[in-house]
Design a protein around this motif. Structure first.
Motif, short mmCIF file in Angstrom:
data_model
loop_
_atom_site.label_atom_id
_atom_site.label_comp_id
_atom_site.label_asym_id
_atom_site.label_seq_id
_atom_site.Cartn_x
_atom_site.Cartn_y
_atom_site.Cartn_z
N ASP A 196 7.68 7.76 -41.09
CA ASP A 196 6.14 7.17 -41.14
C ASP A 196 6.66 6.16 -42.14
OD1 ASP A 196 5.23 9.38 -39.49
OD2 ASP A 196 4.28 10.29 -41.12
N PHE A 209 -0.74 1.99 -39.73
CA PHE A 209 -0.15 3.24 -40.43
C PHE A 209 0.71 3.71 -38.87
CE2 PHE A 209 0.50 7.90 -40.60
CZ PHE A 209 1.39 8.28 -41.90
N GLN A 210 1.97 4.21 -39.01
CA GLN A 210 2.51 4.38 -37.95
C GLN A 210 3.28 5.71 -37.95
OE1 GLN A 210 5.74 1.17 -35.59
NE2 GLN A 210 4.29 0.29 -37.16
N THR A 211 3.12 6.66 -36.77
CA THR A 211 4.04 7.60 -37.08
C THR A 211 5.09 8.04 -35.80
OG1 THR A 211 2.44 8.85 -36.51
CG2 THR A 211 2.29 8.99 -38.06
N GLN A 212 5.50 8.90 -35.72
CA GLN A 212 6.37 9.08 -34.70
C GLN A 212 5.55 9.26 -33.32
OE1 GLN A 212 9.65 9.48 -34.39
NE2 GLN A 212 9.06 8.30 -36.42
N THR A 225 -0.27 4.73 -33.69
CA THR A 225 0.88 3.67 -34.80
C THR A 225 -1.31 3.67 -34.77
OG1 THR A 225 1.66 2.75 -33.25
CG2 THR A 225 0.56 1.89 -34.35
#
Length: 277
Positions: free
Chosen positions: A124, A141-144, A147
């Motif tokens: 993340d 905030f970026q996750t798999q 966004t």
């Protein structure tokens, strides 16, 4: 030796001195650069290889300079950056070897201040403006899987924001304490759309659900499902008004939305919608 020859010799000697000085400066810069790179590389070796490779692609948020120092923190992390008297002051990089997290930021009196970025061990990434050690300002905030963009207040996403999921679902609207809360619009990946009130990430209150077949329901929602008084209009113009209640059934990749319409006479009518999860 005449004056002209003597002058030429002096000029030649001066030129050699200048060249030697330049070579020495270049060597010193290269030596400093190698030392700088090696110091940060040595610290990054303590991080799992996948996170290290990810961080290498991003690159440091601020330029690393030879004046950076290494300060070991009480929580087991290592700070590599500007500091005075053991305190973090200025730009730097903080690494948590055991957790695998990497933080690029700017500090004032040991507190984050300004634009900062955290790369977490689960890949993340969080970038945001900080004030007095807390996220306060625009951030991403970026996750798999998604966004999220918006305004953070005291470490919580609050106010207007956007969420884009990798499966195609999009949200534009209000957040409260990190959850979808308030007025908002959800575009689902199967072409359906919800617009209205949300509470704790779920449709709750007054809203409108528009299906991909152009039919829609306008009325009350409770805890993410249709429940209450409203109006339903089918794609061919047939309309119903009264009390509606949804029963959700999941079947692997498809979700059947079963909506029960109850008229004033006590009879029921079932409306079914096939949704793609």
């Amino acid at each position: 030796m005449d004056n002209k020859s003597e002058t030429n010799e002096q000029e030649k000697l001066s030129q050699e001195i200048i060249e030697l000085s330049l070579q020495e400066n270049i060597q010193n810069r290269l030596k400093t650069s190698q030392q700088k790179d090696e110091r940060i590389n040595e610290l990054l070796r303590k991080i799992p290889s996948e996170i290290r490779q990810m961080y290498d692609c991003l690159g440091p948020l601020y330029e690393v300079n030879p004046k950076y120092q290494i300060i070991y923190q009480n929580d087991g992390s290592i700070y590599f950056g500007q500091g005075v008297g053991g305190r973090k002051i200025g730009t730097g990089i903080q690494i948590w070897p055991e957790q695998g997290n990497i933080l690029d930021g700017n500090w004032e009196n040991d507190q984050l201040e300004g634009y900062c970025r955290m790369v977490y061990s689960n890949k993340d990434i969080f970038e945001c403006l900080f004030k007095q050690g807390r996220a306060n300002g625009f951030g991403v905030f970026q996750t798999q899987k998604k966004t999220v963009k918006g305004i953070w207040i005291d470490n919580n996403l609050s106010g207007e924001g956007q969420e884009f999921r990798k499966d195609g679902q999009r949200y534009y609207g209000q957040f409260q304490d990190g959850q979808k809360d308030g007025q908002g619009i959800i575009y689902f990946k199967d072409g359906c759309k919800y617009e209205g009130e949300l509470r704790k990430n779920l449709a709750d209150g007054l809203g409108t659900m528009i299906w991909s077949d152009c039919s829609y329901y306008d009325g009350e929602f409770r805890l993410g499902v249709i429940k209450g008084r409203g109006v339903y209009l089918s794609g061919n113009g047939y309309s119903l008004m009264g009390y509606f209640e949804e029963e959700a059934q999941k079947d692997r990749k498809k979700k059947i939305q079963r909506i029960i319409y109850k008229n004033e006479g006590g009879s029921n009518l079932i409306i079914e919608k096939i949704r793609q999860l």
